[in-house]
Write a protein that holds these residues in place. Structure first.
Motif, short mmCIF file in Angstrom:
data_model
loop_
_atom_site.label_atom_id
_atom_site.label_comp_id
_atom_site.label_asym_id
_atom_site.label_seq_id
_atom_site.Cartn_x
_atom_site.Cartn_y
_atom_site.Cartn_z
N MET A 113 -4.69 11.48 12.87
CA MET A 113 -4.94 11.24 11.46
C MET A 113 -6.09 12.12 10.98
O MET A 113 -7.03 12.40 11.73
CB MET A 113 -5.29 9.77 11.22
N ARG A 114 -6.03 12.53 9.75
CA ARG A 114 -7.06 13.38 9.17
C ARG A 114 -7.66 12.70 7.94
O ARG A 114 -7.04 11.81 7.34
CB ARG A 114 -6.47 14.74 8.77
N PHE A 115 -8.86 13.12 7.57
CA PHE A 115 -9.49 12.60 6.37
C PHE A 115 -8.82 13.22 5.14
O PHE A 115 -8.33 14.35 5.18
CB PHE A 115 -10.98 12.93 6.35
N LEU A 116 -8.82 12.47 4.05
CA LEU A 116 -8.30 12.99 2.79
C LEU A 116 -9.24 14.04 2.23
O LEU A 116 -10.47 13.91 2.35
CB LEU A 116 -8.14 11.86 1.77
N ASP A 117 -8.69 15.08 1.61
CA ASP A 117 -9.56 16.05 0.95
C ASP A 117 -10.02 15.47 -0.39
O ASP A 117 -9.64 14.35 -0.78
CB ASP A 117 -8.85 17.40 0.78
N GLU A 118 -10.86 16.21 -1.10
CA GLU A 118 -11.47 15.69 -2.33
C GLU A 118 -10.42 15.34 -3.39
O GLU A 118 -10.54 14.32 -4.07
CB GLU A 118 -12.47 16.70 -2.88
N GLU A 119 -9.40 16.18 -3.51
CA GLU A 119 -8.39 15.94 -4.55
C GLU A 119 -7.58 14.69 -4.25
O GLU A 119 -7.36 13.85 -5.13
CB GLU A 119 -7.47 17.16 -4.67
N TRP A 120 -7.12 14.54 -3.01
CA TRP A 120 -6.34 13.36 -2.65
C TRP A 120 -7.21 12.10 -2.67
O TRP A 120 -6.72 11.00 -2.97
CB TRP A 120 -5.68 13.54 -1.29
N SER A 121 -8.49 12.23 -2.34
CA SER A 121 -9.39 11.08 -2.42
C SER A 121 -9.48 10.58 -3.86
O SER A 121 -9.43 9.37 -4.12
CB SER A 121 -10.79 11.47 -1.92
N TRP A 122 -9.60 11.51 -4.79
CA TRP A 122 -9.66 11.13 -6.20
C TRP A 122 -8.33 10.53 -6.66
O TRP A 122 -8.30 9.52 -7.38
CB TRP A 122 -10.03 12.33 -7.06
N ASN A 123 -7.23 11.11 -6.23
CA ASN A 123 -5.91 10.57 -6.62
C ASN A 123 -5.75 9.13 -6.14
O ASN A 123 -5.24 8.27 -6.88
CB ASN A 123 -4.80 11.43 -6.03
N LEU A 124 -6.18 8.85 -4.90
CA LEU A 124 -6.06 7.50 -4.37
C LEU A 124 -6.96 6.54 -5.14
O LEU A 124 -6.53 5.43 -5.51
CB LEU A 124 -6.43 7.49 -2.88
N LEU A 125 -8.20 6.94 -5.41
CA LEU A 125 -9.11 6.07 -6.15
C LEU A 125 -8.59 5.80 -7.56
O LEU A 125 -8.59 4.65 -8.02
CB LEU A 125 -10.50 6.73 -6.22
N ARG A 126 -8.11 6.84 -8.22
CA ARG A 126 -7.59 6.69 -9.59
C ARG A 126 -6.40 5.75 -9.61
O ARG A 126 -6.31 4.85 -10.46
CB ARG A 126 -7.20 8.06 -10.13
N ASN A 160 0.83 -1.20 0.00
CA ASN A 160 0.00 0.00 0.00
C ASN A 160 0.87 1.25 0.00
O ASN A 160 1.57 1.52 0.97
CB ASN A 160 -0.92 0.03 1.23
N LYS A 161 0.80 1.99 -1.07
CA LYS A 161 1.49 3.27 -1.13
C LYS A 161 0.58 4.34 -0.55
O LYS A 161 -0.59 4.42 -0.89
CB LYS A 161 1.85 3.61 -2.57
N MET A 162 1.12 5.14 0.36
CA MET A 162 0.32 6.19 0.97
C MET A 162 0.10 7.32 -0.02
O MET A 162 1.04 7.83 -0.62
CB MET A 162 1.01 6.74 2.21
N VAL A 163 -1.16 7.70 -0.19
CA VAL A 163 -1.51 8.82 -1.07
C VAL A 163 -2.14 9.90 -0.20
O VAL A 163 -3.10 9.64 0.53
CB VAL A 163 -2.50 8.38 -2.17
N GLY A 164 -1.57 11.10 -0.26
CA GLY A 164 -2.13 12.21 0.49
C GLY A 164 -1.56 12.35 1.89
O GLY A 164 -2.01 13.21 2.65
N PHE A 165 -0.58 11.52 2.24
CA PHE A 165 -0.02 11.56 3.60
C PHE A 165 1.49 11.80 3.58
O PHE A 165 2.19 11.40 4.51
CB PHE A 165 -0.34 10.27 4.35
N ASP A 166 1.98 12.45 2.54
CA ASP A 166 3.42 12.70 2.45
C ASP A 166 3.92 13.52 3.63
O ASP A 166 4.99 13.24 4.19
CB ASP A 166 3.74 13.42 1.13
N GLU A 167 3.15 14.54 4.02
CA GLU A 167 3.57 15.38 5.14
C GLU A 167 3.58 14.59 6.44
O GLU A 167 4.46 14.79 7.29
CB GLU A 167 2.65 16.59 5.26
N ASP A 168 2.62 13.69 6.59
CA ASP A 168 2.57 12.85 7.80
C ASP A 168 3.81 11.96 7.88
O ASP A 168 4.40 11.81 8.96
CB ASP A 168 1.31 11.98 7.78
N ILE A 169 4.19 11.37 6.76
CA ILE A 169 5.35 10.49 6.74
C ILE A 169 6.62 11.27 7.09
O ILE A 169 7.44 10.82 7.91
CB ILE A 169 5.48 9.81 5.36
#
Length: 768
Positions: free
Chosen positions: A310-323, A153-162
């Motif tokens: 932990m925070r929820f993904l915003d709309e853009e990162w949600s789409w990036n992860l789904l795509r 699992n590659k993390m999408v939208g959590f680069d700052e967290d890492i």
């Protein structure tokens, strides 16, 4: 829902005991020996339900259902008998009441026999469930240890967290640091920890890395076995002869002097940390322990540094992860992107939900038609295609203490994406009887604690806070709301009604979001003992259906539009919570609440929204159980002096009051000795307001904690001095003043308040 049902029944019996003069015609219930026996058995069952998590779910399978049904049946018998008694007294059908009484006594005797049977079964379970049985149940869920899960699992939208967590893990601090990652189930805690655990910098930095999944069925020996097996490359079966202290010593000595990273994934209790913390030496060499948990209390307790929320993904990162999940290295066709973004947004920023939906999309044809089908019911698609996902969310519910389960499921009765007002939610919980009294705390204080506990467990979202830090609005993630509705329907606890009325049978509570039809309400009355109606539609044609709901406790019609307080409502003797939306009739700007409102002897909360001046009757001061009197528009509340010229009526339970142009005479103050929240609007006023409305008497409201004084459309344009020796209630914690035009020299009145935490001054509160 057995626990909530038993607590509610116990409160009903206690209420009858404390107000026995109202129930003197119920000989079976009021017989002292029988009464005490039933209460004693209910107390025993409460204690059993509170402790049954230690016994194991399988052992009590089916028993909770029996207890729940028993409590429901007993409460229905008792309260329907009370209703019969009230009706017979009003209509003088004495013979009919006596016949009903005899039948109810027989029914209640059968309930007592069933209670005895259940108590015997519980005692049998307790006697047969030994300590060894409990330990065996723990052993069935052996914690895993060794390397982190490597599912790619590659993390999408959590680069700052890492980056942040890597910096904290590999930073310059030499002391042992305990870092907690906290968030709701499915938000990506384990995936984030896995990515960090396997990161090349982290691998290089630490001499020893160990991953341990603790899980909810924690037992110290199993954790020790897993740690030693990982540290020494031995199988747990080869270590079975070692004592716990030997295992602990092995862990400590292996880690001593070496830079280590221990990940404890999915921790559920502070006891776990108390048990294991002594095994991790602090040699000031930069070692770290990383914990993941859903429970904020556990995270705070264990951590030696700030939590990582932990925070929820915003709309853009949600789409990036789904795509990325669906198309991997390929690009998304343009005709699917719009639909795909809608699907991603529907997942509410929850990574696990997005991953599940991506798995569904990967199996269907990549056409707009098939993707639109997924959009139509995203929640159902997720629930029916991901057993793992369902288990993760259900686990959070299953691990709730029994006193929180009913409160959590109740929130599923509110519409999707609804901003739930906390002041209303807590009053609903109290009216439903979910809260077990715990003196000296008030029920309102307990309700706020329950809500805060649900927030700390990352099951309830904070939408907005008050100025004093308390929660003003809360809500649920859509998928947790779906879980609430599923569990509530299965438990026959609450049903979100549809136009067909399907699934209503045996449900105790109804949530309605459409214009209610006569066919549906008639069906409800015939097949279900409905106790609560939450109505979220603006139009309701008639309330005649309420005649079939005489045991209602909660009637929430705040969002509806009624032209008056209908007589059907005042016949609901057991009503505890009443919220109404009233529209002014044509050619009038006034609405009268009839004196018959005082028939609601059990009413705790009266909440009215009206688009006109609301005229309240004197009789409102004769409602002894009233706790909260809340109005949202201008209203006229008469002085209690006329209702109780001798000072006979005292509303000891009244805690919240919102009124207009009210005179706080000595009698009025004596009528509400335990008031905690007061909001007063004064309209079209002249200078003598402080004296005219006896505001100097406010100082005698010794329990008052929140005070709002709001002067609206005031004709006061100059200084409005306070009377000599004027003082405010000494226990005030929150004060709001607006339009008062008090001279600044009187600011010392506020400065003398020892407990004041929040001060709001608005619109010429002070002048000069």
């Amino acid at each position: 829902m057995a626990y909530a049902a038993v607590v509610s029944l116990a409160q009903t019996l206690e209420h009858i005991n404390h107000h026995h003069h109202q129930y003197c015609c119920i000989p079976l219930i009021c017989e002292e020996q029988l009464f005490e026996s039933l209460l004693e058995k209910l107390s025993f069952l409460q204690a059993f339900l509170e402790d049954n998590a230690q016994i194991g779910v399988e052992t009590v399978e089916g028993l909770e259902g029996r207890i729940r049904d028993l409590a429901y049946r007993a409460e229905d018998i008792i309260e329907s008998h009370v209703s019969d008694q009230i009706s017979s007294e009003q209509e003088r059908y004495v013979d009919l009441e006596l016949q009903n009484s005899e039948k109810k006594e027989v029914d209640l005797q059968l309930v007592m026999e069933e209670t005895d049977s259940i108590v015997e079964q519980v005692m049998s379970i307790q006697n047969s469930c030994t300590v060894e049985d409990v330990q065996c149940s723990y052993a069935s869920a052996l914690p895993s240890s060794g390397g982190a899960p490597n599912d790619g699992n590659k993390m999408v939208g959590f680069d700052e967290d890492i980056l942040e967590l890597k910096a904290r893990l590999c930073g310059e601090s030499s002391t042992l640091q305990i870092i907690s990652i906290v968030g709701m189930g499915g938000i990506g805690k384990t995936t984030l920890a896995t990515n960090i655990f396997n990161d090349s910098l982290v691998v290089y930095h630490f001499h020893i890395r160990v991953w341990t999944t603790v899980s909810q069925n924690y037992h110290l020996r199993q954790v020790l076995l897993a740690l030693v097996a990982s540290l020494t490359d031995q199988k747990t079966t080869d270590l079975s002869n070692m004592m716990d202290e030997e295992l602990a010593e092995c862990v400590y000595k292996t880690l001593k002097g070496r830079t280590y990273l221990i990940v404890m994934d999915d921790m559920w209790s502070t006891k776990t940390w108390d048990d294991v913390r002594r095994f991790f030496p602090d040699d000031h060499n930069g070692s770290r322990v990383l914990i993941t948990t859903r429970l904020s209390d556990v995270a705070v307790y264990a951590s030696s540094s700030p939590l990582h929320q932990m925070r929820f993904l915003d709309e853009e990162w949600s789409w990036n992860l789904l795509r990325d999940k669906v198309f991997e290295q390929q690009s998304c066709p343009p005709d699917l992107e719009r639909i795909g973004r809608t699907i991603a947004q529907s997942c509410g920023g929850l990574p696990l939900a997005i991953a599940v939906v991506a798995g569904i999309l990967a199996k269907v044809d990549r056409t707009p038609y098939h993707w639109e089908k997924i959009v139509e019911n995203i929640s159902e698609a997720v629930a029916s295609n991901a057993e793992h996902f369902s288990k993760i969310l259900t686990l959070s519910y299953d691990r709730l203490p029994c006193h929180l389960k009913a409160c959590f499921l109740y929130m599923g009765g509110f519409p999707e994406d609804y901003r739930i007002p906390v002041f209303k939610l807590t009053k609903l919980w109290i009216a439903e009887g979910f809260l077990k009294p715990s003196r000296p705390k008030s029920l309102e204080e307990l309700a706020e604690e329950y809500l805060e506990d649900l927030v700390k467990r990352n099951l309830v979202l904070i939408v907005k806070k008050r100025s004093n830090g308390k929660i003003r609005f809360c809500g649920l993630h859509d998928l947790l709301r779906d879980l609430c509705m599923q569990k509530a329907r299965k438990e026959e606890f609450l049903h979100v009604a549809n136009n067909s009325g399907k699934g209503i049978q045996n449900q105790r509570r109804l949530s309605i979001r459409f214009e209610i039809s006569k066919e549906i309400v008639d069906k409800c009355a015939s097949v279900s003992p409905i106790r609560s109606i939450l109505y979220f539609h603006w139009y309701i044609a008639s309330l005649s259906f309420l005649r079939g709901y005489r045991l209602l406790r909660v009637l929430d019609l705040l969002e509806a539009s009624l032209d008056s307080l209908r007589p059907e409502i005042t016949q609901l003797f057991h009503l505890r919570f009443l919220a109404l939306g009233l529209d002014c009739p044509k050619l009038s700007n006034r609405l009268k609440v009839p004196p018959s409102i005082s028939k609601l002897h059990n009413l705790q909360t009266l909440m009215i929204r009206a688009d006109a001046i609301l005229l309240l009757p004197i009789e409102i001061w004769e409602m002894p159980q009233l706790r909260h009197l809340i109005f949202f528009q201008e209203r006229g509340l008469p002085s209690p002096l006329d209702a109780a010229p001798s000072g006979g009526h005292v509303l000891e339970n009244l805690q919240t009051l919102r009124v207009d142009n009210f005179r706080f005479t000595s009698t009025a103050i004596e009528t509400m000795p335990n008031l905690k929240k007061l909001k007063v609007y004064y309209y079209h006023l002249f200078v003598a307001v402080w004296t005219e409305y006896c505001l100097s008497n406010l100082v005698h409201l010794y329990q008052l904690e929140t005070l709002n004084l709001l002067f609206i459309n005031s004709l006061i344009y100059k200084e409005n001095p306070l009377p000599a020796s004027f003082a405010l209630p000494p226990n005030l914690k929150k004060l709001t003043l607006s339009g008062c035009t008090i001279p600044w020299r009187h600011m010392t009145v506020i400065g003398s308040l020892p407990n004041l935490e929040v001060l709001k001054l608005r619109d010429n509160a002070f002048t000069g």
